[in-house]
Each structure stands twice: as C-alpha cells, then as structure tokens.
Design a protein around this motif. Structure first.
Motif, PDB file in Angstrom:
ATOM      1  N   VAL A   1     -32.508 -10.020  -9.817  1.00  0.00           N
ATOM      2  CA  VAL A   1     -32.761  -9.748  -8.682  1.00  0.00           C
ATOM      3  C   VAL A   1     -30.855  -8.685  -8.365  1.00  0.00           C
ATOM      4  CG1 VAL A   1     -31.359 -10.360  -5.960  1.00  0.00           C
ATOM      5  CG2 VAL A   1     -33.327 -11.150  -7.068  1.00  0.00           C
ATOM      6  N   ASN A   2     -30.738  -7.837  -7.760  1.00  0.00           N
ATOM      7  CA  ASN A   2     -29.720  -6.398  -7.753  1.00  0.00           C
ATOM      8  C   ASN A   2     -28.966  -6.486  -6.395  1.00  0.00           C
ATOM      9  OD1 ASN A   2     -29.636  -6.276 -10.326  1.00  0.00           O
ATOM     10  ND2 ASN A   2     -31.592  -4.844  -9.951  1.00  0.00           N
ATOM     11  N   ILE A   3     -27.805  -7.212  -5.942  1.00  0.00           N
ATOM     12  CA  ILE A   3     -27.637  -6.925  -4.468  1.00  0.00           C
ATOM     13  C   ILE A   3     -26.500  -5.838  -4.904  1.00  0.00           C
ATOM     14  CG2 ILE A   3     -27.042  -7.544  -3.086  1.00  0.00           C
ATOM     15  CD1 ILE A   3     -27.653 -10.440  -3.472  1.00  0.00           C
ATOM     16  N   THR A   4     -26.882  -4.761  -4.088  1.00  0.00           N
ATOM     17  CA  THR A   4     -25.656  -3.921  -3.127  1.00  0.00           C
ATOM     18  C   THR A   4     -25.136  -4.330  -2.787  1.00  0.00           C
ATOM     19  OG1 THR A   4     -27.079  -2.265  -5.239  1.00  0.00           O
ATOM     20  CG2 THR A   4     -25.255  -1.783  -3.857  1.00  0.00           C
ATOM     21  N   CYS A   5     -23.276  -3.340  -2.221  1.00  0.00           N
ATOM     22  CA  CYS A   5     -22.407  -3.455  -2.094  1.00  0.00           C
ATOM     23  C   CYS A   5     -22.118  -2.140  -1.994  1.00  0.00           C
ATOM     24  CB  CYS A   5     -21.718  -4.848  -1.895  1.00  0.00           C
ATOM     25  SG  CYS A   5     -20.124  -4.612  -1.581  1.00  0.00           S
ATOM     26  N   SER A   6     -21.233  -1.602  -0.456  1.00  0.00           N
ATOM     27  CA  SER A   6     -20.281  -0.740  -0.265  1.00  0.00           C
ATOM     28  C   SER A   6     -19.677  -0.534  -0.056  1.00  0.00           C
ATOM     29  CB  SER A   6     -21.658   0.482   0.828  1.00  0.00           C
ATOM     30  OG  SER A   6     -23.088   0.950   0.126  1.00  0.00           O
ATOM     31  N   HIS A   7     -18.533  -0.161  -0.659  1.00  0.00           N
ATOM     32  CA  HIS A   7     -16.774  -0.063  -0.662  1.00  0.00           C
ATOM     33  C   HIS A   7     -16.185   1.180  -0.493  1.00  0.00           C
ATOM     34  CE1 HIS A   7     -17.479  -1.446  -4.702  1.00  0.00           C
ATOM     35  NE2 HIS A   7     -17.647  -1.960  -4.433  1.00  0.00           N
ATOM     36  N   ASN A   8     -16.543   2.344   0.224  1.00  0.00           N
ATOM     37  CA  ASN A   8     -16.152   3.504   0.404  1.00  0.00           C
ATOM     38  C   ASN A   8     -14.490   3.573  -0.039  1.00  0.00           C
ATOM     39  OD1 ASN A   8     -19.301   4.936  -0.011  1.00  0.00           O
ATOM     40  ND2 ASN A   8     -18.820   4.469   2.230  1.00  0.00           N
ATOM     41  N   ASN A   9     -14.322   3.540   0.470  1.00  0.00           N
ATOM     42  CA  ASN A   9     -12.216   2.821   0.669  1.00  0.00           C
ATOM     43  C   ASN A   9     -11.898   2.253   0.077  1.00  0.00           C
ATOM     44  OD1 ASN A   9     -13.187   1.138   2.889  1.00  0.00           O
ATOM     45  ND2 ASN A   9     -11.737   1.778   4.254  1.00  0.00           N
ATOM     46  N   ILE A  10     -12.069   2.035  -0.818  1.00  0.00           N
ATOM     47  CA  ILE A  10     -11.854   1.166  -2.287  1.00  0.00           C
ATOM     48  C   ILE A  10     -10.312   1.137  -2.595  1.00  0.00           C
ATOM     49  CG2 ILE A  10     -12.900   1.639  -4.315  1.00  0.00           C
ATOM     50  CD1 ILE A  10     -13.054  -1.270  -5.382  1.00  0.00           C
ATOM     51  N   ALA A  11      -9.544   0.234  -2.652  1.00  0.00           N
ATOM     52  CA  ALA A  11      -7.984   1.044  -3.223  1.00  0.00           C
ATOM     53  C   ALA A  11      -7.843   0.389  -4.206  1.00  0.00           C
ATOM     54  CB  ALA A  11      -6.970   0.373  -2.249  1.00  0.00           C
ATOM     55  N   THR A  12      -6.734   1.423  -5.135  1.00  0.00           N
ATOM     56  CA  THR A  12      -6.321   1.255  -6.363  1.00  0.00           C
ATOM     57  C   THR A  12      -6.060   0.281  -6.933  1.00  0.00           C
ATOM     58  OG1 THR A  12      -5.682   3.427  -6.411  1.00  0.00           O
ATOM     59  CG2 THR A  12      -5.247   2.402  -8.469  1.00  0.00           C
ATOM     60  N   ASN A  13      -5.807  -1.258  -6.298  1.00  0.00           N
ATOM     61  CA  ASN A  13      -5.314  -2.298  -6.427  1.00  0.00           C
ATOM     62  C   ASN A  13      -6.272  -2.444  -6.735  1.00  0.00           C
ATOM     63  OD1 ASN A  13      -2.229  -1.395  -7.511  1.00  0.00           O
ATOM     64  ND2 ASN A  13      -1.725  -1.842  -5.850  1.00  0.00           N
ATOM     65  N   ASP A  14      -7.262  -2.789  -5.527  1.00  0.00           N
ATOM     66  CA  ASP A  14      -8.499  -3.239  -5.338  1.00  0.00           C
ATOM     67  C   ASP A  14      -9.829  -4.160  -6.729  1.00  0.00           C
ATOM     68  OD1 ASP A  14      -9.007  -2.017  -2.319  1.00  0.00           O
ATOM     69  OD2 ASP A  14      -7.602  -3.510  -2.463  1.00  0.00           O
ATOM     70  N   TYR A  15      -9.737  -4.979  -5.870  1.00  0.00           N
ATOM     71  CA  TYR A  15     -10.611  -5.861  -6.849  1.00  0.00           C
ATOM     72  C   TYR A  15     -12.178  -5.783  -6.331  1.00  0.00           C
ATOM     73  CZ  TYR A  15      -7.174  -6.486 -11.727  1.00  0.00           C
ATOM     74  OH  TYR A  15      -6.854  -6.754 -12.504  1.00  0.00           O
ATOM     75  N   ILE A  16     -13.379  -6.585  -6.967  1.00  0.00           N
ATOM     76  CA  ILE A  16     -14.336  -6.672  -6.669  1.00  0.00           C
ATOM     77  C   ILE A  16     -14.754  -8.204  -6.531  1.00  0.00           C
ATOM     78  CG2 ILE A  16     -16.783  -5.918  -5.894  1.00  0.00           C
ATOM     79  CD1 ILE A  16     -16.453  -3.324  -7.312  1.00  0.00           C
ATOM     80  N   THR A  17     -14.943  -8.830  -5.612  1.00  0.00           N
ATOM     81  CA  THR A  17     -15.076 -10.582  -5.725  1.00  0.00           C
ATOM     82  C   THR A  17     -16.739 -10.612  -5.194  1.00  0.00           C
ATOM     83  OG1 THR A  17     -12.768 -11.549  -6.140  1.00  0.00           O
ATOM     84  CG2 THR A  17     -14.398 -12.281  -6.138  1.00  0.00           C
ATOM     85  N   TRP A  18     -17.483 -11.672  -5.710  1.00  0.00           N
ATOM     86  CA  TRP A  18     -18.153 -12.381  -5.085  1.00  0.00           C
ATOM     87  C   TRP A  18     -18.706 -13.725  -4.387  1.00  0.00           C
ATOM     88  CZ3 TRP A  18     -22.877  -9.517  -3.409  1.00  0.00           C
ATOM     89  CH2 TRP A  18     -22.842  -8.269  -3.374  1.00  0.00           C
ATOM     90  N   TYR A  19     -19.404 -14.135  -4.375  1.00  0.00           N
ATOM     91  CA  TYR A  19     -19.084 -15.257  -3.242  1.00  0.00           C
ATOM     92  C   TYR A  19     -20.536 -15.566  -3.530  1.00  0.00           C
ATOM     93  CZ  TYR A  19     -13.272 -15.660  -3.414  1.00  0.00           C
ATOM     94  OH  TYR A  19     -12.567 -15.888  -3.617  1.00  0.00           O
TER      95      TYR A  19
END
Lengths: 115, 114
Positions: free
Chosen positions: B18-36
């Motif tokens: 299963v692949n779940i995609t998340c869009s975050h067009n305005n992500i900032a340079t210091n941002d990490y991506i976390t899934w719960y």
C-alpha cells in the motif's frame, strides 16, 4: 504507550461542571501536549508546554486551561464544561534531543462526555 | 505553515503493498516529514520520519522526491491489523511557534480487506 498515562479513562459529566484531566509520563520528556479528537476528525492541539515554566496556547484553547505541575505532569481543565467539549482527549510528550524533530508519544486517551 | 493533503480513504487486500501519498507544496527547508498510525480509540503512534530521499524501518518505507513537495508512505504486504488512520505531518518542531502549528488533519483511513 504505557509510559504516558491519562486519568480518568472515561468521564461523564454535566454542563457547567469543572473537570480536570490528568496526564503523567515516565519518559523524562520536557515537552507535553493536550489534543482533542472529535469523531471522524483528526487531532487538534489545545495547549502545549515545552518545559515546566512554558505554557502555550494551541489551535483551540478557548474554554480550556492547563497546569504543568512538574516535568512529569500536565493537567487539562475545563472550567465550565459544555456539550460541544464532548470528545476524546489525548496527552502526548516529546523530546527533540532524541529524535530528528519532536516525535510524539501519546497516552491512551480520555473519553469525555458532557451532558 | 506547511499544509498537507492526503486521500481521505483507501482500500487494499491482505498481502498487497500500500502506498499513501501526502502533498505538502509549501514545505520549509527545515521541515521534516513524519507519519503516524492511529487505531480506533487509541493515541497515534509514530511510524517513520524523513527529510529527503528514502527512509526504511521495520514497519514501512518513506519516499521523498527531490523537490520534497510530496511524500509516499509504503506499507509492504499489509495485513488486516494494518487497518487504521494514517497521518502525515510536516514541521520542524524545534521552536515553540512551530509546535503551535502542528496539525494532524483528517488523515487517510486505510481499510485492509481479507
């Protein structure tokens, strides 16, 4: 996560009553959070605390107050409960020194019903 | 604030990837991506976190393209017990102000069918 406990687990109260939800953690984390979750919706941040002397409002703080009694304890109060505060409440902790960014560890939740 | 967009729901069968995609067009340079992951009446549980390219752990893989405007959580060979809501969060969590912006959104309800 057994390291984060919440009491009570379930509570039914009446409109206008003062209610306190308590959260305790043995993880040694400085940061603690309170969220509410309504059916079918995501979690919304109520208050958060980055250390014992630091308290900050989240997205939906109106009608709530908090107290950080110690590093391990963070309490959420509803001064005068109303029916639309019926929800599932979660406490969480985090420690940015041990993860890349603030991975949060959640308690089991408190189900609150306001009649 | 890096707003995220995920599908509301997905269905899959046991044993499938299963692949779940998340869009975050305005992500900032210091941002990490976390899934719960969240099961009914339980608190969310951390699954995986990444900054760029690919991250893999014993539970899942996280794919992040070079522009970092989206990310894909991959769950290999799902089972019925993987039925849950999956949340994508973006942020650095480093400062008090960034914590204020934390939002779990509505997540993606994954239902695994037998």
């Amino acid at each position: 996560d057994a390291d984060v406990t919440q009491t009570p687990r379930n509570r039914i109260t009446k409109t206008g009553k003062r209610i306190m939800l308590e959260c305790s953690q043995t993880k040694g984390h400085d940061r603690m959070y309170w969220y509410r979750q309504d059916p079918g919706l995501g979690l919304r941040l109520i208050y958060y605390s980055f250390d014992v002397k630091d308290i900050n409002k989240g997205e939906i703080s109106d009608g709530y107050s908090v107290s950080r009694q110690a590093q391990a304890k963070f309490s959420l109060s509803l001064e005068s409960a109303i029916p639309n505060q019926t929800a599932l409440y979660f406490c969480a902790t985090s420690d940015p020194t041990t993860t890349s960014t603030d991975t949060q560890y959640f308690g089991p939740g408190t189900r609150l019903t306001v009649l | 604030l890096a707003k995220t967009t995920q599908p509301i729901s997905m269905d899959s069968y046991e044993g499938q990837e299963v692949n779940i995609t998340c869009s975050h067009n305005n992500i900032a340079t210091n941002d990490y991506i976390t899934w719960y992951q969240q099961f009914p009446s339980q608190g969310p549980r951390f699954i995986i976190q990444g900054y760029k390219t690919k991250v893999t752990n014993e539970v899942a893989s996280l794919f992040i393209p070079a522009d970092r405007k989206s990310s894909t959580l991959s769950l290999p060979r799902v089972s019925l017990s993987d039925t849950a809501v999956y949340y994508c969060l973006v942020g650095d969590g480093a400062t008090s102000g960034s914590a204020r912006q934390l939002t779990f959104g509505s997540g993606t309800q994954l239902t695994v069918l037998p």
